[in-house]
Design a protein around this motif. Structure first.
Motif, PDB file in Angstrom:
ATOM      1  N   SER A   1      -0.757   9.863   4.674  1.00 12.67           N
ATOM      2  CA  SER A   1       0.397   9.105   4.176  1.00 12.67           C
ATOM      3  C   SER A   1       0.309   7.633   4.556  1.00 12.67           C
ATOM      4  O   SER A   1       0.853   6.776   3.848  1.00 12.67           O
TER       5      SER A   1
ATOM      6  N   SER B   1      -1.641   6.102   1.822  1.00 15.91           N
ATOM      7  CA  SER B   1      -0.862   6.235   0.583  1.00 15.91           C
ATOM      8  C   SER B   1       0.240   5.189   0.519  1.00 15.91           C
ATOM      9  O   SER B   1       0.440   4.555  -0.523  1.00 15.91           O
TER      10      SER B   1
ATOM     11  N   GLN C   1       0.445   2.168  -2.248  1.00 15.89           N
ATOM     12  CA  GLN C   1       1.618   2.037  -3.117  1.00 15.89           C
ATOM     13  C   GLN C   1       2.384   0.731  -2.872  1.00 15.89           C
ATOM     14  O   GLN C   1       3.275   0.390  -3.637  1.00 15.89           O
TER      15      GLN C   1
END
Length: 109
Positions: A30, A33, A37
């Motif tokens: 994460s 990620s 993003q």
């Protein structure tokens, strides 16, 4: 280059996926990620240190405050030369070094 782009570049150059990096460097998937993003703009020094150690690069490689595209381009070219040299024989390296020195000496005249 953004921080994530730099990490992605290192992954691509080493033939691995970011998920593999996360597993090997022991960082949560994460984390990357969120960076990809754009929800996170930077990573902790501890996380960056793990990534830098994994790839064998200096921690300041990830500095995006003073991004210098020329520096990034030179880094990429130097890394390419280094990676290519890993596959060369001693004789090939000796030949390359003679040629490389001649080019540099000529440019410095």
């Amino acid at each position: 280059m953004t921080m994530y782009e730099k990490i992605q570049y290192l992954c691509d150059e080493n033939g691995i996926k970011p998920a593999h990096l996360c597993k090997e460097a022991k960082i949560p998937k994460s984390t990357l990620s969120e960076l990809k993003q754009g929800r996170t703009k930077t990573l902790s020094t501890q996380t960056l240190s793990k990534i830098a150690n994994y790839f064998g690069v200096a921690l300041d490689y990830f500095d995006t405050n003073n991004v210098d595209d020329t520096k990034d381009e030179l880094f990429q070219k130097r890394k390419l030369l280094f990676d290519m040299s890993k596959k060369a024989t001693k004789e090939q390296l000796d030949t390359f070094l003679v040629m490389f020195k001649a080019v540099i000496d000529e440019d410095n005249k």
